[in-house]
Structures are given as structure tokens and as C-alpha cells.
Write an enzyme that holds these catalytic residues in place. Structure first.
Site, PDB file in Angstrom:
ATOM      1  N   HIS A  26       0.700  -0.783   0.180  1.00 47.37           N
ATOM      2  CA  HIS A  26      -0.326   0.177   0.066  1.00 47.37           C
ATOM      3  C   HIS A  26       1.111   1.285   0.632  1.00 47.37           C
ATOM      4  O   HIS A  26       1.755   0.923   0.873  1.00 47.37           O
ATOM      5  CB  HIS A  26      -0.640  -0.194   1.689  1.00 47.37           C
ATOM      6  CG  HIS A  26      -1.893   0.779   1.131  1.00 47.37           C
ATOM      7  ND1 HIS A  26      -1.660   2.501   1.584  1.00 47.37           N
ATOM      8  CD2 HIS A  26      -3.554   0.685   1.099  1.00 47.37           C
ATOM      9  CE1 HIS A  26      -2.356   3.218   1.673  1.00 47.37           C
ATOM     10  NE2 HIS A  26      -3.901   2.389   0.490  1.00 47.37           N
TER      11      HIS A  26
ATOM     12  N   ASP B 289       3.135  -4.978   8.328  1.00 49.02           N
ATOM     13  CA  ASP B 289       1.767  -4.009   7.811  1.00 49.02           C
ATOM     14  C   ASP B 289       0.398  -4.626   8.262  1.00 49.02           C
ATOM     15  O   ASP B 289       0.400  -5.269   7.206  1.00 49.02           O
ATOM     16  CB  ASP B 289       1.899  -3.281   6.505  1.00 49.02           C
ATOM     17  CG  ASP B 289       0.190  -2.380   6.457  1.00 49.02           C
ATOM     18  OD1 ASP B 289      -0.010  -2.440   6.834  1.00 49.02           O
ATOM     19  OD2 ASP B 289       0.250  -1.869   5.296  1.00 49.02           O
TER      20      ASP B 289
ATOM     21  N   GLN C 123      -4.511  -5.056   6.985  1.00 52.81           N
ATOM     22  CA  GLN C 123      -5.682  -6.249   6.442  1.00 52.81           C
ATOM     23  C   GLN C 123      -5.493  -7.707   7.362  1.00 52.81           C
ATOM     24  O   GLN C 123      -7.074  -8.221   6.402  1.00 52.81           O
ATOM     25  CB  GLN C 123      -5.020  -6.311   4.796  1.00 52.81           C
ATOM     26  CG  GLN C 123      -5.867  -4.372   4.452  1.00 52.81           C
ATOM     27  CD  GLN C 123      -6.700  -4.814   4.038  1.00 52.81           C
ATOM     28  OE1 GLN C 123      -8.145  -5.398   3.794  1.00 52.81           O
ATOM     29  NE2 GLN C 123      -7.056  -3.473   3.764  1.00 52.81           N
TER      30      GLN C 123
ATOM     31  N   LYS D  28     -11.149  -0.462  10.381  1.00 54.88           N
ATOM     32  CA  LYS D  28     -10.798  -1.991   9.455  1.00 54.88           C
ATOM     33  C   LYS D  28     -11.572  -3.272  10.618  1.00 54.88           C
ATOM     34  O   LYS D  28     -11.518  -4.150   9.367  1.00 54.88           O
ATOM     35  CB  LYS D  28      -9.786  -2.164   8.526  1.00 54.88           C
ATOM     36  CG  LYS D  28      -9.339  -1.155   7.318  1.00 54.88           C
ATOM     37  CD  LYS D  28      -7.694  -1.732   7.037  1.00 54.88           C
ATOM     38  CE  LYS D  28      -7.508  -0.040   6.273  1.00 54.88           C
ATOM     39  NZ  LYS D  28      -8.674   0.297   5.481  1.00 54.88           N
TER      40      LYS D  28
ATOM     41  N   CYS E 191      -4.860   2.774  -3.303  1.00 53.54           N
ATOM     42  CA  CYS E 191      -2.872   2.938  -3.023  1.00 53.54           C
ATOM     43  C   CYS E 191      -2.188   2.270  -3.990  1.00 53.54           C
ATOM     44  O   CYS E 191      -1.280   1.727  -2.981  1.00 53.54           O
ATOM     45  CB  CYS E 191      -3.878   3.079  -1.637  1.00 53.54           C
ATOM     46  SG  CYS E 191      -4.850   4.964  -1.478  1.00 53.54           S
TER      47      CYS E 191
END
Length: 408
Positions: free
Chosen positions: A121, A198, A201, A224, A362
């Protein structure tokens, strides 16, 4: 796991869009919020609203207890060793920028390597570009397989003795790929490098244990995973955070202030300058309670079944291209219809009450790797079911027929 019971706890899903019951398939962008989270934030504002760590009055004490109680929930959720390792941020982007600006710039020099992947991202790409420009470090990229996965032998070839830092997404927001971050962490450490994961997600969809992963830093966003927008967290190993300098200065993060010099508070507060995101933290704590009441393992299994069902149904549509691996992926499907721009596909789907994302997500370098300008994406969460997938498929068939006639 009873999806109907879960859906009933999300008020926004009860509405109609363009005359159709809403099918929300954009949770990878932001998830919806259950009643328990909405009520927790409302209750904070109605009963406990005050600044934290400062006042000795009752409201201040209750607000501080709620804020620090949320930090302990995050610690347990990630299995961090101490709340000193949990920094509240505005989200994944802020957390990554904190590590890039405070840690990486201090350890990287001319010719040192920062290793990434092409699937990152922008929030996990641009900060490292800036570090490289500021320090003379070199960006290197692990190659991707044709299905968007990473082979560990390629990781071994990419990470070298010159590598100072590795930053990698746990789960791709486009491909759905779940990367072997535990193994990559071990390879990075073998070469003396540090690693950031990261988790934007992955955290909402699977159980995360930062000690098992042995990552040095882990970043995620609350919005999220059923929490409010504007709140997230950075996990960092205590021994690293202790030697990092703050990048925001002001109230809350100071110990002693003189006219010409100041000192900082202990961890974790030295990195939380200004009035913190108190209500957001309360909402994040409530979201963690909600998710854990269902079980992250149950959520992960539900999404795997739903994604498999969606992939099988999509194979029945001629001219539909799906990107990413067929197995070992999180609950999203990114696709394109031949000769139809994904924005047009998303517009037709919205007319049927089906909300999907369209664009580059993104991830412009990844779009170029896929040789497309944009894609459409349907992303699933614990409140979605097979009926939602069926609505998606029916709407895609309508879109294909409509544009087929239009083009023809």
C-alpha cells in the site's frame, strides 16, 4: 458462527440503496460498526468525557481508566509483552511514518538497503522512499510470483548483510495474498535487519501474535476491525522504542520542560503528544471485545469459506479476470470485466445496492505489475454471507450484459 445474528448488530446494514437491500462489500476500505462499539463511544461522551492523565477529578480518572484499559486490550489482542509496547496512533499510516521517521532514519545510511514488496500500500511505500532520499539508503523489492505470492528463496536472495530494514504487508489489500511474515522475520533477523509488518488487512481477519511472528514493529488501524475511524496502534519491541525519539512534541509526552531543554515521558506516552484519541481508543477496546466474543479463528474460517464460494461463482462469468492466489488469502476478491472500466462496473453494482471498491486501491506500482490501470474489489467480513455473494454475481452478470450491449 451465526451470520444473521451478527448482521443484526450492525444498524447500517438494515437500509436500502437504490431500492435494494444494502450489500456492503467494501470492508477492506473500512468496516461497519456494531451497536456495542457505537454505544461505547456514546457512553464515553455522555458519562466520562474528560482529558486523560491530568485531572484528579472523577471524570478524568474514569477517562484515564478507559483509555489505558483499551491499551491493555490491544496488548492482549496482539499478545505483546507489555503495554509499554503499545502506542496509540491515528492508524496504520501514522504508525508506519513514526517508525520510518524516528527509527529508520537514525539507523540507515548511504548504501544501506530497505526491502519491500511491489504489493505494498502507498502508506507502506512512500515513507520508505522518503527515508531513502534522506539517508542515501537503497530500496529493494522482493519479486512476486505470477499469482502474486512470495517465495522464501527469493526473500533469501533479496535480503542481504546490507539490509537494515524490511517492511512488508501481512495481507495484500489487492491480491488477498497472506505473506509468510514469520519466516521473513527470521530471515531479516539472520542478517541483522529489523522488520515492520503492515497489519491493516490482517488484524481484523485472523489471530495475530506479535511474539510468535517475532516482528520488531506491527501497525494496524481500528476502522477496518469494527472500531471508529482515526484510531490505530503501533506495536514495537520495548528495547527499540526506548531508543527512539518522538517526532511530535507538546503536551502529554513531556516529563520536564525548561526554557531551553525538555525531557520525555516513559513509554508509551512519549509518542502520544497532545490530547490523545480517547473516544477512539474506547471504541477500539469495545471492537476488540466484540471480535473476541465471536472468535478470530471463527471469523477467519468464515471468510475463507465465503471467499472460496465467491471465487467458484466468479469462474462461471466469461470475461471476468480475478487477481491473486486461489488459496491462502484473506476475504477479498479483486477483478476486472473485459473491456469495462472498473468504475463503470462499480456504478452498475451500486445501482443494484451492492457496494464494492474501484480504483488503484492505493497500490499504483502493483497495478502496473498487473498491467492494469485499476480494478474492482469485493471484500468480505464477518457480517457477509453467501446471499451477498449471490447478489454480487447477479449484479456482475447484469453489468456484463449491459456493457456488452452498449459496446456491441
Amino acid at each position: 458462527m451465526n451470520t444473521n445474528d451478527i448482521r443484526s448488530q450492525f444498524p447500517i446494514l438494515k437500509q436500502e440503496i437504490n431500492g435494494h437491500p444494502l450489500v456492503y462489500l467494501d470492508s477492506a476500505a473500512t468496516s461497519q460498526k456494531p451497536v456495542s462499539v457505537i454505544e461505547a463511544v456514546t457512553r464515553y461522551y455522555e458519562q466520562d468525557n474528560a482529558n486523560v492523565h491530568r485531572g484528579v477529578h472523577t471524570l478524568g480518572s474514569r477517562a484515564t481508566d478507559a483509555y489505558e484499559g483499551a491499551r491493555e486490550k490491544v496488548r492482549q489482542f496482539l499478545n505483546a509483552r507489555s503495554t509499554e509496547e503499545i502506542i496509540f496512533t491515528r492508524g496504520t499510516t501514522t504508525a508506519i511514518n513514526l517508525v520510518a521517521s524516528s527509527y529508520a532514519r537514525s539507523v540507515c545510511g548511504q548504501g544501506d538497503e530497505i526491502v519491500l514488496t511491489p504489493m505494498e500500500h502507498h502508506s507502506n511505500l512512500i515513507p520508505w522512499q522518503q527515508v531513502a532520499k534522506a539517508t542515501g539508503a537503497v530500496l529493494k523489492y522482493m519479486p512476486l510470483q505470477p499469482d502474486g505470492t512470495i517465495k522464501l528463496e527469493d526473500v533469501e536472495k533479496t535480503i542481504t548483510e546490507r539490509t537494515k530494514f524490511v517492511s512488508i504487508v501481512y495481507a495484500s489489500n489487492v491480491l488477498g495474498t497472506v505473506n509468510p511474515v514469520k519466516e521473513i522475520s527470521a530471515i531479516a533477523h539472520k542478517h541483522g535487519a529489523k522488520i515492520l509488518v503492515d497489519g491493516a488487512q490482517s488484524t481484523p481477519h485472523k489471530k495475530v501474535d506479535v511474539q510468535e511472528l517475532d516482528c520488531d514493529f506491527y501497525a494496524f488501524s481500528g476502522h477496518k476491525m469494527c472500531a471508529p475511524t482515526g484510531i490505530g496502534a503501533l506495536y514495537g519491541k520495548k528495547e527499540l522504542l526506548q531508543n527512539m525519539e518522538p517526532i511530535e512534541f507538546g503536551g502529554e509526552m513531556i516529563d520536564h520542560v525548561g526554557l531551553y531543554d525538555s525531557t520525555w515521558k516513559d513509554l508509551p506516552w512519549r509518542f502520544e503528544g497532545g490530547t490523545p484519541i480517547i473516544a477512539g481508543a474506547v471504541g477500539l477496546g469495545a471492537a476488540i471485545d466484540f471480535l473476541e466474543s465471536i472468535g478470530l479463528d471463527a471469523i477467519e474460517q468464515h471468510e475463507k469459506k465465503l471467499t472460496s464460494y465467491a471465487l467458484d461463482r466468479m469462474k462461471q462469468i466469461d470475461g471476468l479476470t480475478v487477481y491473486g492466489p486461489q488459496t491462502n488469502r484473506v476475504g477479498l476478491v479483486t477483478f476486472n470485466l473485459d473491456d469495462v472500466h472498473p468504475h463503470d462496473v462499480a456504478t452498475v453494482l451500486d445501482s443494484e445496492g451492492v457496494a464494492v471498491r474501484a480504483g488503484h486501491h492505493c497500490c499504483q506500482p502493483l497495478m502496473r505489475w498487473l498491467n492494469v490501470t485499476a480494478t474492482a474489489r469485493a471484500s468480505f467480513y464477518l457480517y457477509n454471507n453467501e446471499d451477498d455473494v449471490d447478489r454480487l454475481i447477479a449484479s456482475l452478470i447484469k453489468a456484463k450484459e449491459y456493457f456488452g450491449h452498449a459496446i456491441g
